[in-house]
Scaffold this motif. Structure first.
Motif, mmCIF file in Angstrom:
data_model
loop_
_atom_site.group_PDB
_atom_site.id
_atom_site.type_symbol
_atom_site.label_atom_id
_atom_site.label_comp_id
_atom_site.label_asym_id
_atom_site.label_seq_id
_atom_site.Cartn_x
_atom_site.Cartn_y
_atom_site.Cartn_z
ATOM 1 N N PRO A 12 93.782 56.112 64.831
ATOM 2 C CA PRO A 12 92.676 56.785 63.812
ATOM 3 C C PRO A 12 92.514 58.176 63.913
ATOM 4 C CG PRO A 12 91.339 55.102 65.330
ATOM 5 C CD PRO A 12 92.793 55.513 65.802
ATOM 6 N N HIS A 13 93.007 58.742 63.938
ATOM 7 C CA HIS A 13 92.084 60.287 64.615
ATOM 8 C C HIS A 13 93.447 60.967 65.441
ATOM 9 C CE1 HIS A 13 88.355 62.979 66.385
ATOM 10 N NE2 HIS A 13 89.479 63.590 65.408
ATOM 11 N N VAL A 14 94.090 61.644 64.050
ATOM 12 C CA VAL A 14 95.073 62.590 64.069
ATOM 13 C C VAL A 14 94.717 63.693 63.504
ATOM 14 C CG1 VAL A 14 96.591 60.901 65.204
ATOM 15 C CG2 VAL A 14 97.024 61.766 62.589
ATOM 16 N N HIS A 15 95.166 64.885 63.847
ATOM 17 C CA HIS A 15 95.748 65.906 62.594
ATOM 18 C C HIS A 15 96.759 66.339 62.821
ATOM 19 C CE1 HIS A 15 90.963 67.332 63.087
ATOM 20 N NE2 HIS A 15 91.163 66.344 64.716
ATOM 21 N N LEU A 16 97.907 66.546 61.987
ATOM 22 C CA LEU A 16 98.757 66.239 61.586
ATOM 23 C C LEU A 16 99.062 67.862 60.935
ATOM 24 C CD1 LEU A 16 100.166 62.895 59.936
ATOM 25 C CD2 LEU A 16 99.855 62.986 62.741
ATOM 26 N N LEU A 98 85.702 58.632 55.238
ATOM 27 C CA LEU A 98 84.909 59.742 54.940
ATOM 28 C C LEU A 98 84.438 60.636 56.654
ATOM 29 C CD1 LEU A 98 83.799 62.204 53.577
ATOM 30 C CD2 LEU A 98 81.601 60.758 54.265
ATOM 31 N N LYS A 99 84.852 62.162 56.854
ATOM 32 C CA LYS A 99 84.862 62.567 58.038
ATOM 33 C C LYS A 99 83.722 63.009 57.676
ATOM 34 C CE LYS A 99 85.209 63.906 62.179
ATOM 35 N NZ LYS A 99 86.913 64.386 63.219
ATOM 36 N N ILE A 100 83.022 63.523 58.338
ATOM 37 C CA ILE A 100 81.928 64.121 58.533
ATOM 38 C C ILE A 100 81.542 64.918 60.385
ATOM 39 C CG2 ILE A 100 79.439 64.357 57.629
ATOM 40 C CD1 ILE A 100 79.159 62.530 56.959
ATOM 41 N N CYS A 156 83.760 59.734 67.217
ATOM 42 C CA CYS A 156 85.190 59.849 67.221
ATOM 43 C C CYS A 156 84.583 60.706 69.126
ATOM 44 C CB CYS A 156 85.616 61.321 66.058
ATOM 45 S SG CYS A 156 86.034 60.587 65.010
ATOM 46 N N HIS A 157 86.016 60.891 69.662
ATOM 47 C CA HIS A 157 86.239 61.415 70.921
ATOM 48 C C HIS A 157 84.777 61.663 70.960
ATOM 49 C CE1 HIS A 157 84.980 64.987 68.576
ATOM 50 N NE2 HIS A 157 85.784 64.868 67.278
ATOM 51 N N ILE A 158 84.247 60.680 71.895
ATOM 52 C CA ILE A 158 82.545 60.333 72.734
ATOM 53 C C ILE A 158 82.722 61.155 73.910
ATOM 54 C CG2 ILE A 158 81.306 58.684 73.563
ATOM 55 C CD1 ILE A 158 80.816 60.092 70.611
ATOM 56 N N SER A 229 93.811 59.669 69.680
ATOM 57 C CA SER A 229 94.114 60.823 69.918
ATOM 58 C C SER A 229 93.607 62.462 70.232
ATOM 59 C CB SER A 229 96.015 60.487 70.481
ATOM 60 O OG SER A 229 96.187 61.288 68.944
ATOM 61 N N ASP A 230 93.213 62.173 69.314
ATOM 62 C CA ASP A 230 92.991 63.622 68.969
ATOM 63 C C ASP A 230 94.163 64.818 68.348
ATOM 64 O OD1 ASP A 230 91.295 65.736 67.504
ATOM 65 O OD2 ASP A 230 89.632 66.032 68.837
ATOM 66 N N HIS A 231 94.522 63.995 68.361
ATOM 67 C CA HIS A 231 96.551 64.703 68.554
ATOM 68 C C HIS A 231 95.781 65.923 67.450
ATOM 69 C CE1 HIS A 231 100.690 65.770 68.500
ATOM 70 N NE2 HIS A 231 100.051 65.750 67.421
#
Ligand code: DOR
Ligand code: ZN
Length: 355
Positions: A12-16, A98-100, A156-158, A229-231
């Motif tokens: 649920p957390h990627v930057h394509l 939504l992402k903040i 995210c990404h704690i 992953s925070d890819h």
């Protein structure tokens, strides 16, 4: 029997990337990396170029992703300082959430004014997730908004022991939150920066051994809900430039790093399946489509090498590590899409899970 069947894995957390940042990665190349990592689906963050903060930018991303993606997908809308909460009713049907951004990172979406964050929380309609980038005491500021509006929030990404403490207390209080951690914060610390150099730079940054241990403890106790992953691919030229960019690729290394933890007796395979499939599907409101699963050989070990990666950026902060868990096959809606080496379907096979 070392072949394990995992239903519908989702990151649920990627930057394509794609769009004007297609030199870092395209929706085709990075969703191929997702399949190679065992994933059925990925949820793409809005800090792209252009940022996903208005209807034209969202439409452009929907069209390009729709034409290229080989895995299933969803798109986050981004909160902007420019009062774009006015658009929420119009875009809500097309996005996963939504992402903040509440602390600085790649892109221009930082919101550090609590009253502006409050406006976005108030305006967000329905019950799709709000995902937040919040570090340190900013976590407490966001928790105040969760307490006020009771809207489900994914942290995210704690990456620190303090943040885990704040969020454990918040869960005990009954606030509607979930917690994601990243493999790089589970396997690397700031001590690794000496050898990794710019390849070890990301936001949140690598932390101490004590923080790493707190994340493992929270994984084992069940406080952490998701491993994401925070890819975030960047080219080697960008990483080794005078102004190194923040972010590391991760879609193809997350499952093997978790299988390594199973091999070492730190996690059970059942817990891994919860972290990369069952929990993120539940939190993001998705049912597993029929005949959608990954076969992974949990006994097979291999070394992470850049030559074997599908991500366009072509490197990993974990190169040289010996890991476990070779992805043998990915099947989506009854069709085998990856055979352990090659992508078997055409660009555009992937579907928008929130369309
Ligand atoms: O290191 C990071 N890179 N952290 C983020 O939050 C964004 C990401 C990116 O887009 O490169
Ligand atoms: Zn991110």
């Amino acid at each position: 029997m070392s072949t394990y069947k995992i239903p519908g894995m989702i990151d649920p957390h990627v930057h394509l990337r794609g769009l004007d940042w297609s030199h870092k990665g395209t929706f085709a190349s990075e969703t191929a990396a997702a399949l190679a990592g065992g994933y059925w689906a990925v949820l793409d963050m809005p800090n792209t170029h252009p940022s996903t903060i208005d209807r034209p930018a969202l439409d452009r991303k929907l069209a390009e992703m729709g034409a290229q993606a080989v895995s299933d997908w969803g798109i986050y809308f981004g909160a902007a300082a420019s009062e774009n909460w006015r658009f929420y009713d119009d875009i809500i049907g097309d996005v996963c959430g939504l992402k903040i951004y509440n602390n600085a990172t790649t892109g221009t979406l930082l919101i550090d004014d609590q009253s502006v964050r409050d406006q976005h929380y108030r305006a967000w309609p329905g019950n799709k997730n709000i995902a937040v980038h919040a570090e340190g005491e900013t976590v407490l500021e966001i928790l105040a908004l969760v307490r006020k509006y009771r809207k489900h929030t994914h942290f995210c990404h704690i990456s620190t022991a303090d943040e885990i403490r704040y969020l454990t207390d918040a869960k005990n209080e009954g606030l509607p939150i979930s917690i994601g951690v990243c493999p790089h914060h589970l396997y690397l610390t700031q001590d690794d920066l000496a050898t990794l150099g710019p390849l070890g730079l990301m936001k949140p940054e690598l932390k101490t051994k004590a923080d790493l241990q707190a994340l493992w403890d929270a994984l084992e106790s069940g406080v952490v809900d998701v491993v994401e992953s925070d890819h975030a691919p960047h080219t080697l030229d960008e990483k080794f430039s005078g102004k190194p960019t923040y972010g590391v690729p991760g879609l193809e290394t997350t499952l093997p790093l978790l299988c390594l933890a199973v091999h070492e007796g730190r996690l059970t395979m059942e817990r891994v399946v919860d972290l990369v499939a069952n929990n993120p599907r539940r939190i993001f409101g998705l049912a597993c489509p029929p005949e959608t699963y990954t076969l992974v050989d949990t006994a097979e070990s291999f070394t992470i090498e850049r030559g074997n990666l599908h991500t366009l950026c072509g490197w990993s902060p974990f190169e040289g590590m010996q890991v476990y868990g070779k992805v043998r096959s990915v099947t989506i809606r009854g069709e085998q899409v990856y055979d352990g080496e090659k992508i078997l379907i055409s660009n555009g096979f992937g579907q928008n899970l929130y369309g």
